[in-house]
Design an enzyme around this catalytic site. Structure first.
Site, PDB file in Angstrom:
ATOM      1  N   TYR A 160     -17.455   2.310   5.027  1.00 41.68           N
ATOM      2  CA  TYR A 160     -16.016   2.432   5.266  1.00 41.68           C
ATOM      3  C   TYR A 160     -15.752   3.200   6.552  1.00 41.68           C
ATOM      4  CZ  TYR A 160     -11.271   4.286   4.812  1.00 41.68           C
ATOM      5  OH  TYR A 160      -9.979   4.666   5.064  1.00 41.68           O
TER       6      TYR A 160
ATOM      7  N   THR B 179      -8.964   7.512   9.578  1.00 40.13           N
ATOM      8  CA  THR B 179      -9.416   8.344   8.472  1.00 40.13           C
ATOM      9  C   THR B 179     -10.373   9.459   8.877  1.00 40.13           C
ATOM     10  OG1 THR B 179     -10.719   8.246   6.396  1.00 40.13           O
ATOM     11  CG2 THR B 179     -11.230   6.637   8.078  1.00 40.13           C
TER      12      THR B 179
ATOM     13  N   GLY C  99       0.824  -1.208   0.000  1.00 39.93           N
ATOM     14  CA  GLY C  99       0.000   0.000   0.000  1.00 39.93           C
ATOM     15  C   GLY C  99       0.856   1.254   0.000  1.00 39.93           C
TER      16      GLY C  99
ATOM     17  N   LEU D 170      -5.409 -10.655   6.147  1.00 42.74           N
ATOM     18  CA  LEU D 170      -6.228 -10.148   7.247  1.00 42.74           C
ATOM     19  C   LEU D 170      -7.698 -10.511   7.117  1.00 42.74           C
ATOM     20  CD1 LEU D 170      -4.712  -6.583   7.841  1.00 42.74           C
ATOM     21  CD2 LEU D 170      -4.110  -8.762   8.902  1.00 42.74           C
TER      22      LEU D 170
ATOM     23  N   ALA E  76      -5.468  -1.868   5.566  1.00 43.18           N
ATOM     24  CA  ALA E  76      -6.882  -1.554   5.764  1.00 43.18           C
ATOM     25  C   ALA E  76      -7.681  -1.920   4.531  1.00 43.18           C
ATOM     26  CB  ALA E  76      -7.068  -0.062   6.067  1.00 43.18           C
TER      27      ALA E  76
END
Length: 282
Positions: free
Chosen positions: A120, A96, A9, A32, A55
């Site tokens: 999200y 976030t 990422g 994950l 994530a």
């Protein structure tokens, strides 16, 4: 040794350059979405600190896959925090601006009331809550509008579109701080190292680039620095519907992060650095 969840990422890629001696657990090593319990995995590595740069970030897709997003964004961070607490090591977790409803025009303080607009944001908020319940020595860094030379992000999308378009319509009523992934990586390392000796600094913090701008303004700066002649037309969010609602106000008050000796990064300098890495010259 720092143990990093995530490998390819944006932030994890920058962490690789910054702390090459860290251990990175990407999906090829730890999935994950499938791993039964991260506790034994973490204990096996016995790290000095943990950074969670992994994530579920597909904002629109999360509306259909909230259960999966919840596993990755909340259940796994809970297990990380539990293991960190057991081992007595610090954890830095990236969150976030989507945990807020985006109302008003004032910058959100870390202790401001949350109110995510979509799946999200809900799953990321659940992750924050789960971590805090474990009582770990942890810093939660909420950030926004991440960009870099890696992966998919707004800057790279603008460059790609500018290769075939000379006019673009860009949302202008969403305002926030674009944040270089390299700056986030640097902040994560500094924070996790300080937490090791100063656990009283545990808490929720905000970290985003300055100054705050709209997506349209962000796009104009990208094109200016890249030497791309693209006309940007401002449009409201209502003209660009998406499955998940976006917060109009993503301004984050980052002043409390000064306890770690950190200031908001200059995102325009971050754009210049990213363009250099991508080999884009004006």
């Amino acid at each position: 040794m720092i143990l990093v969840f995530g490998s390819s990422g944006q932030v994890a890629s920058e962490l690789r350059a910054l702390v090459p001696d860290a251990v990175f657990l990407g999906r090829d090593k730890v999935d994950l979405s499938r791993e039964a319990d991260l506790g034994p995995v973490i204990e096996r590595y016995n790290p000095d600190g943990i950074i969670n740069a992994a994530a579920y970030t597909a904002v629109d897709k999360a509306e259909e896959e909230e259960d999966l997003a919840l596993i990755i964004n909340a259940q796994r961070p809970r297990e990380m925090a539990r293991a960190a607490h057991k081992l007595g090591v610090p954890l830095v977790h990236i969150s976030t601006d989507y945990v807020f409803d985006g109302g008003g025009e004032a910058a959100f303080l870390p202790d401001a009331a949350t109110g995510p607009l979509g799946a999200y944001g809900r799953t990321k908020l659940r992750g924050e809550e789960a971590i805090q319940k474990e009582g770990a020595n942890c810093a939660i860094l909420r950030t926004s509008w991440v960009f870099s030379a890696h992966g998919a992000n707004f800057l790279k999308t603008m460059l790609r579109l500018s290769e075939t378009r000379d006019r673009l319509t860009i949302v202008a009523d969403q305002v926030g701080g674009p944040t270089p992934a390299a700056a986030i990586a640097d902040a994560c390392v500094k924070v996790v190292r300080q937490l090791k000796n100063e656990p009283a600094k545990s808490g929720i913090y905000h970290f985003s680039g300055a100054p705050d701008v709209s997506w349209a303004q962000f796009a104009r700066e990208i094109f200016y620095q890249a030497g791309r002649k693209v006309h940007v037309e401002d449009i409201p969010t209502s003209d660009f519907p998406t499955p998940a609602r976006r917060p109009l106000n993503s301004r984050l008050d980052c002043r409390s992060l000064s306890v770690f000796g950190l200031d908001r990064p200059d995102w325009k300098a971050g754009v210049a650095d990213t363009l250099t890495k991508l080999g884009v010259n004006s």
